[in-house]
Design an enzyme around this catalytic site. Structure first.
Site, PDB file in Angstrom:
ATOM      1  N   SER A  22      11.281  73.430  70.464  1.00  0.00           N
ATOM      2  CA  SER A  22      10.671  72.298  69.745  1.00  0.00           C
ATOM      3  C   SER A  22       9.865  71.421  70.706  1.00  0.00           C
ATOM      4  CB  SER A  22      11.767  71.469  69.064  1.00  0.00           C
ATOM      5  OG  SER A  22      12.734  71.044  70.010  1.00  0.00           O
ATOM      6  N   ASN A 109      22.955  66.605  70.376  1.00  0.00           N
ATOM      7  CA  ASN A 109      22.926  66.156  68.980  1.00  0.00           C
ATOM      8  C   ASN A 109      22.865  64.635  68.849  1.00  0.00           C
ATOM      9  OD1 ASN A 109      23.131  68.832  68.530  1.00  0.00           O
ATOM     10  ND2 ASN A 109      25.223  68.817  67.718  1.00  0.00           N
ATOM     11  N   THR A 154      -7.995  47.742  31.869  1.00  0.00           N
ATOM     12  CA  THR A 154      -6.776  48.501  31.561  1.00  0.00           C
ATOM     13  C   THR A 154      -7.299  49.783  30.929  1.00  0.00           C
ATOM     14  OG1 THR A 154      -6.536  47.566  29.356  1.00  0.00           O
ATOM     15  CG2 THR A 154      -5.357  46.432  31.117  1.00  0.00           C
ATOM     16  N   HIS A 155      -6.625  50.889  31.164  1.00  0.00           N
ATOM     17  CA  HIS A 155      -7.083  52.215  30.686  1.00  0.00           C
ATOM     18  C   HIS A 155      -8.498  52.521  31.186  1.00  0.00           C
ATOM     19  CE1 HIS A 155      -3.742  51.916  27.742  1.00  0.00           C
ATOM     20  NE2 HIS A 155      -4.139  50.653  27.648  1.00  0.00           N
ATOM     21  N   SER A 276     -25.188  64.047  52.597  1.00  0.00           N
ATOM     22  CA  SER A 276     -25.006  65.418  52.129  1.00  0.00           C
ATOM     23  C   SER A 276     -25.908  66.338  52.956  1.00  0.00           C
ATOM     24  CB  SER A 276     -25.394  65.487  50.654  1.00  0.00           C
ATOM     25  OG  SER A 276     -25.824  66.776  50.309  1.00  0.00           O
ATOM     26  N   LYS A 282     -27.941  61.329  48.872  1.00  0.00           N
ATOM     27  CA  LYS A 282     -26.498  61.053  48.776  1.00  0.00           C
ATOM     28  C   LYS A 282     -25.949  60.132  49.861  1.00  0.00           C
ATOM     29  CE  LYS A 282     -23.792  62.591  46.265  1.00  0.00           C
ATOM     30  NZ  LYS A 282     -23.191  63.903  46.172  1.00  0.00           N
ATOM     31  N   ASN A 284     -21.970  59.333  50.517  1.00  0.00           N
ATOM     32  CA  ASN A 284     -20.652  59.646  49.963  1.00  0.00           C
ATOM     33  C   ASN A 284     -19.536  58.829  50.608  1.00  0.00           C
ATOM     34  OD1 ASN A 284     -21.746  61.683  48.322  1.00  0.00           O
ATOM     35  ND2 ASN A 284     -21.610  63.173  49.984  1.00  0.00           N
ATOM     36  N   GLU A 289     -12.192  59.182  50.247  1.00  0.00           N
ATOM     37  CA  GLU A 289     -11.699  60.436  49.656  1.00  0.00           C
ATOM     38  C   GLU A 289     -10.659  61.090  50.563  1.00  0.00           C
ATOM     39  OE1 GLU A 289     -15.037  62.950  48.379  1.00  0.00           O
ATOM     40  OE2 GLU A 289     -16.150  61.089  48.146  1.00  0.00           O
ATOM     41  N   TYR A 316      25.608  68.677  62.662  1.00  0.00           N
ATOM     42  CA  TYR A 316      24.271  69.115  63.045  1.00  0.00           C
ATOM     43  C   TYR A 316      24.032  70.574  62.650  1.00  0.00           C
ATOM     44  CZ  TYR A 316      20.198  70.395  65.817  1.00  0.00           C
ATOM     45  OH  TYR A 316      18.954  70.839  66.195  1.00  0.00           O
ATOM     46  N   GLN A 321      15.925  70.337  63.253  1.00  0.00           N
ATOM     47  CA  GLN A 321      14.824  70.280  64.216  1.00  0.00           C
ATOM     48  C   GLN A 321      13.479  70.104  63.498  1.00  0.00           C
ATOM     49  OE1 GLN A 321      14.882  72.463  68.032  1.00  0.00           O
ATOM     50  NE2 GLN A 321      13.343  73.777  67.107  1.00  0.00           N
ATOM     51  N   LYS A 324      11.367  66.355  62.874  1.00  0.00           N
ATOM     52  CA  LYS A 324      10.378  65.640  63.692  1.00  0.00           C
ATOM     53  C   LYS A 324       8.940  65.961  63.297  1.00  0.00           C
ATOM     54  CE  LYS A 324      12.991  66.868  67.084  1.00  0.00           C
ATOM     55  NZ  LYS A 324      14.185  66.972  66.207  1.00  0.00           N
TER      56      LYS A 324
HETATM   57  N1  ARG Z   1      15.683  70.417  69.645  1.00  0.00           N
HETATM   58  C1  ARG Z   1      16.843  70.064  68.909  1.00  0.00           C
HETATM   59  C2  ARG Z   1      16.438  69.275  67.639  1.00  0.00           C
HETATM   60  O1  ARG Z   1      15.352  68.793  67.622  1.00  0.00           O
HETATM   61  C3  ARG Z   1      17.756  69.216  69.733  1.00  0.00           C
HETATM   62  C4  ARG Z   1      19.179  69.288  69.339  1.00  0.00           C
HETATM   63  C5  ARG Z   1      19.720  70.620  69.713  1.00  0.00           C
HETATM   64  N2  ARG Z   1      21.084  70.728  69.385  1.00  0.00           N
HETATM   65  C6  ARG Z   1      21.686  71.896  69.242  1.00  0.00           C
HETATM   66  N3  ARG Z   1      22.926  71.859  68.941  1.00  0.00           N
HETATM   67  N4  ARG Z   1      21.030  73.022  69.308  1.00  0.00           N
HETATM   68  O2  ARG Z   1      17.158  69.173  66.708  1.00  0.00           O
END
Ligand code: ARG
Length: 435
Positions: A22, A109, A154-155, A276, A282, A284, A289, A316, A321, A324
């Site tokens: 990660s 964890n 409204t509407h 455009s 144009k 835009n 958007e 956990y 993971q 994030k």
């Molecule tokens: N990279 C892991 C995460 O983002 C960190 C925690 C890892 N913990 C484990 N028991 N493998 O969740």
């Protein structure tokens, strides 16, 4: 070499290693990870769980790593499993055996949960500051256009007269509530999970209040399993950000409509519009958007988080993971949208004549006409009916309530007198409502 090499007889398969890693996502939390480790090491030292000498080495080593990453002298290894592993391994490389004592009484964890909370708390502040800036811009715009009459809808049908300033002020309320929600989300995030270990705490005599305070948390989480398995704070922030995007997206939708030739209520600055490739005429509203489109992306992040979490047994699981990527994307997207949106609004100009022209058609003063009859003693339902008849007459004659002669009014209801013209003048309609 993996952390768990002792238990395993083979190195991880290269592709599996990439899949499992990660680092591409969590390396942005390097500073929070190091701060968390420093707080942990200092606490271990204070409680004599590690020696004062090791504590000092660890803390100075971590500070040096942080400075090196910031200066670019130390590159984060893209093959590392995650930022926690990378920093711990680098520390041991730099300071030797003392580095191996850092992970006493904690787990990745609780470490990752601390890092995300520290990171997101700062982002809550940054997002609130951007929203404050937007509110300031909106309040200034609202003051500029405090007397600019436009039709309220409204509407999407012309309904009653309002001012452009008042319309903009509606968004001030929405974004103020968003700041409130962010503050609330941050408050609930403000409990440190550090020291919860893998799931069942630790046997070392750690001081959780000390690490919580050192990291700027109000206090620490109560239950060990909950401390490491909780991602409510990510889901709550993503849902708050989804609501921000709903507000931005509705605003953008209005701006897109207002820029059309059908409305032509506003003109965006050239710096915040695009042309455009084929149609030379144009201009835009691409920024508006795109912001509207990116709302879908943030909702997707929220859905992703909810779905990842919904079936996970305590505590956990590696599924987490995925949290994030989702929450960082939501935060980044909202910040990016605001960065483009705020100056676009700041430079946007209203076209008051067009707004007034639109307000003059569509009988948006009909309610005021009925209210006038009520002021003369008629029941509202009867006044409503009489005004409806007048509107029908105007439509048939191709005229407006303002231009209709008094005898026509009197034919429908003899309570009318020339005061009605004052009552239905658009400016008076707005003023009497206190808008
Ligand atoms: N990279 C892991 C995460 O983002 C960190 C925690 C890892 N913990 C484990 N028991 N493998 O969740």
């Amino acid at each position: 070499m993996k952390l768990w090499a002792g238990r395993f007889s083979k190195e991880a398969d290269k592709k599996t290693n990439d899949f499992n890693s990660s680092i591409a996502t969590d390396s942005r939390m390097f500073a929070e990870d190091i701060d968390g480790s420093i707080a942990h090491a200092e606490m271990l030292g204070a409680k004599n769980i590690i020696s004062a000498a090791d504590c000092k080495k660890i803390v100075t080593g971590l500070q040096a790593i942080k400075a090196e990453i910031i200066s670019g002298a130390l590159a984060i290894d893209a093959d590392a499993e995650d930022i926690h592993t990378f920093i711990e391994a680098t520390l041991t490389e730099h300071i030797g055996d003392a580095g191996k004592r850092l992970h006493t009484g904690r787990s990745r964890n609780d470490q990752v949960a601390v890092d995300i909370k520290l990171y997101l708390k700062k982002e809550c502040d940054a997002l609130s500051a951007q929203l404050e800036e937007l509110i300031t811009v909106l309040k200034n715009k609202a003051r500029t256009y405090a007397d600019t009459v436009m039709p309220g809808y409204t509407h999407l049908q012309r309904a009653q007269p309002i001012t452009f300033g008042y319309h903009l002020s509606a968004y001030v309320e929405m974004f103020s509530r968003d700041i409130d929600r962010l503050t609330d989300a941050k408050r609930r995030m403000n409990l440190s999970p550090l020291g919860r270990g893998a799931l069942a705490g630790t046997t070392y005599p750690i001081d959780r209040q000390m690490t919580a305070e050192a990291l700027g948390f109000e206090s620490f989480t109560k239950n060990t399993l909950d401390g490491v398995a909780d991602r409510d704070f990510c889901m709550e922030l993503a849902s708050t950000l989804s609501i921000v995007m709903v507000h931005l997206s509705r605003f953008c939708e209005e701006i897109i409509l207002w820029c059309s030739w059908e409305f032509k209520f506003v003109e965006l600055d050239d710096a915040f519009s695009t042309g455009s490739s084929i149609m030379p005429q144009k201009k835009n509203p691409d920024i508006a958007e795109l912001v509207r489109g990116k709302a879908g992306r943030v909702f997707g992040d929220l859905m992703g988080l909810l779905t990842v979490m919904k079936g996970l047994p305590l505590a956990y699981n590696k599924d987490m993971q995925e949290d994030k990527d989702a929450i960082f994307d939501a935060v980044d997207t909202v910040k990016l949208c605001l960065t483009a949106f705020i100056p676009m609004i700041d430079t946007m100009k209203a076209l008051p004549e067009n707004m007034r022209k639109a307000a003059a058609g569509g009988f948006i003063n009909a309610t005021d006409c009925a209210d006038y009859l009520v002021s003369k003693g008629l029941a509202f339902r009867d006044a409503y009916k009489a005004t409806g008849e007048l509107v029908a007459i105007c439509i048939e004659k191709g005229t407006t309530l303002e231009a209709l002669p008094l005898e026509e009014y009197k034919k429908v209801c003899d309570l009318f007198d020339k005061g009605v013209y004052d009552a239905i003048s658009l400016d008076n309609c707005v003023k009497r409502r206190g808008l």
